[in-house]
Write an enzyme that holds these catalytic residues in place. Structure first.
Site, PDB file in Angstrom:
ATOM      1  N   LYS A   1       0.987  -1.200   0.027  1.00 34.07           N
ATOM      2  CA  LYS A   1      -0.072   0.117   0.020  1.00 34.07           C
ATOM      3  C   LYS A   1       0.743   1.215  -0.012  1.00 34.07           C
ATOM      4  CE  LYS A   1      -2.165  -1.390   3.607  1.00 34.07           C
ATOM      5  NZ  LYS A   1      -1.540  -2.846   3.702  1.00 34.07           N
ATOM      6  N   THR A   2       1.997   1.112   0.830  1.00 36.10           N
ATOM      7  CA  THR A   2       2.661   2.463   1.032  1.00 36.10           C
ATOM      8  C   THR A   2       3.527   2.581  -0.438  1.00 36.10           C
ATOM      9  OG1 THR A   2       3.158   1.959   3.331  1.00 36.10           O
ATOM     10  CG2 THR A   2       4.637   3.325   2.306  1.00 36.10           C
TER      11      THR A   2
ATOM     12  N   ARG B   1       6.488  -8.247   1.534  1.00 33.70           N
ATOM     13  CA  ARG B   1       7.326  -7.832   2.535  1.00 33.70           C
ATOM     14  C   ARG B   1       8.256  -9.102   3.435  1.00 33.70           C
ATOM     15  NH1 ARG B   1       4.626  -4.350   6.328  1.00 33.70           N
ATOM     16  NH2 ARG B   1       5.695  -2.746   5.184  1.00 33.70           N
TER      17      ARG B   1
ATOM     18  N   ASP C   1      -1.666   6.357   6.384  1.00 31.94           N
ATOM     19  CA  ASP C   1      -1.565   4.896   6.604  1.00 31.94           C
ATOM     20  C   ASP C   1      -2.577   4.869   8.004  1.00 31.94           C
ATOM     21  OD1 ASP C   1      -0.852   2.412   6.353  1.00 31.94           O
ATOM     22  OD2 ASP C   1       1.183   2.531   7.010  1.00 31.94           O
TER      23      ASP C   1
END
Ligand SMILES: Nc1ncnc2c1ncn2[C@@H]1O[C@H](COP(=O)(O)OP(=O)(O)OP(=O)(O)O)[C@@H](O)[C@H]1O
Length: 353
Positions: free
Chosen positions: A75-76, A228, A120
């Site tokens: 998302k980031t 990640r 966020d």
């Protein structure tokens, strides 16, 4: 307090989806910089591409974008890509950092025209800040309250047009008035193994690590659908390959390295397997209550429920039923155990209840 709680979900857990300190240090270098470089999420990518191209063609600021999905899915990264594609600067903050409406007013009033504001964990913003955001998103205006009590006055403040990119792990937690103010919502899914293999190859290239096709596949299969985690496992396997092998990440080095870190071929770690093992060995596959299961594992109830179970449920290894936790036939197979015939038969009816 258990080791897992002390460490937090990110801490010592190699397969935790939240970012740890080392992730934050290296992630900047591994982030794709443009939409074409972003792997997977085909639907969101295509939709977003249309939104951004259309805005660019109109010479306008892009619509507000909401990205929902589990931690570590990108998302980031996507918010930064949105800014890059719009050739706009980006400001990054988070819901928990904005506790007062004044904090938000300060950020909003200092935005440049067209700037992307990445918020966020938007579901964790305070209520007054959230209400201020409604007006800011819709009318590019905020009312700044000056003074207190009966003498308080609202001074309207015009804002330059900006693009809000909100990220949340739980879109359902957003109040509808906030959700409705986003022009586009993208739901990020867990990644397929083939996509994670591409993530591993790309990251290995950026890190200067040699990785074979089967080495990348081995890491991808243990990454719980999350880039990640794939990047983190790659770094640990690289260490192992450097110290105990010739530096090349092959299937064999990946398998041996991740055995050291107790991450199995399906991405389960020690805690996940302890929960399954207790469920199978001590309770014949269940049903068993969460509290009893937690005591058997020696962990807090919350750790079992929030840290271990979501992935076990997602993998189809454990079911939460009204009568308690139940192992699925796949759980027995995963731990190389034979389900007792009675338990296997008895459990069938429990799934889906
Ligand atoms: N589609 C992708 N292709 C390649 N790498 C990716 C992709 N998505 C994420 N990554 C990598 O995974 C890491 C985590 O991504 P990111 O920080 O954007 O996740 P996030 O969803 O914002 O997580 P959080 O919710 O914890 O903030 C980054 O280093 C990024 O490089």
């Amino acid at each position: 307090m258990s080791a897992y709680e002390q460490a937090g979900e990110a801490g010592e857990r190699l397969v935790g989806a939240a970012a740890d300190g080392e992730d934050l240090a290296v992630e900047a270098a591994l982030r794709p910089k443009e939409l074409g470089e972003f792997i997977g999420q085909t639907r969101v990518r295509e939709q977003l591409d249309l939104v951004l191209r259309a805005a660019r063609a109109r010479g306008a600021t892009a619509d507000h974008v909401l990205l929902s999905g589990a931690p570590g899915l990108g998302k980031t990264t996507l918010s930064m890509i949105i800014a890059a594609e719009m050739a706009a600067p980006i400001r990054i903050t988070s819901g928990p950092a904005i506790q007062h409406a004044g904090d938000l007013a300060a950020i909003l009033s200092s935005l440049a025209e067209g700037e992307v504001l990445f918020l966020d964990e938007i579901h964790r913003m305070s209520r007054p800040a959230e209400e201020m955001l409604y007006m800011a998103m819709e009318d590019f205006r905020v009312d700044v309250i000056v003074g207190k009590g009966p003498g308080a006055t609202a001074i309207p403040l015009e804002l330059p047009p900006f693009t809000l990119v909100g990220a949340t792990t739980r879109a359902g937690l957003l109040p509808p008035p906030l959700r409705d103010r986003f022009g586009f919502t993208g739901h990020m899914e867990f990644y397929e193994s083939a996509e994670l293999e591409r993530v591993v190859h790309r990251s290995a290239h950026l890190l200067g690590v040699e990785v074979t096709a089967d080495g990348a596949a081995e890491i991808a299969g243990r990454s719980r659908g999350t880039p990640r985690i794939a990047n983190r496992l790659l770094r640990r396997v690289r260490d192992y390959a450097q110290v105990r092998a010739d530096g090349v990440v092959t299937r064999e080095t990946a398998t041996r390295a991740l055995a050291v870190y107790e991450v199995d071929e399906r991405g389960l770690d020690r805690l996940d397997r302890a929960v399954l093992r207790a469920l199978l060995k001590l309770f014949g596959g269940g049903p068993v209550g969460l509290s009893t299961l937690s005591v058997a594992v020696g962990e807090e109830r919350e750790t079992v429920e929030e840290v271990a179970e979501p992935f076990l449920v997602r993998e189809g290894l454990l079911a939460r039923t009204p009568r308690g936790r139940v192992a699925t036939p796949a759980a027995w197979r995963h731990l190389d155990m034979e389900p007792p015939p009675a338990a296997a038969g008895g459990q069938e009816g429990l799934f889906g209840t």
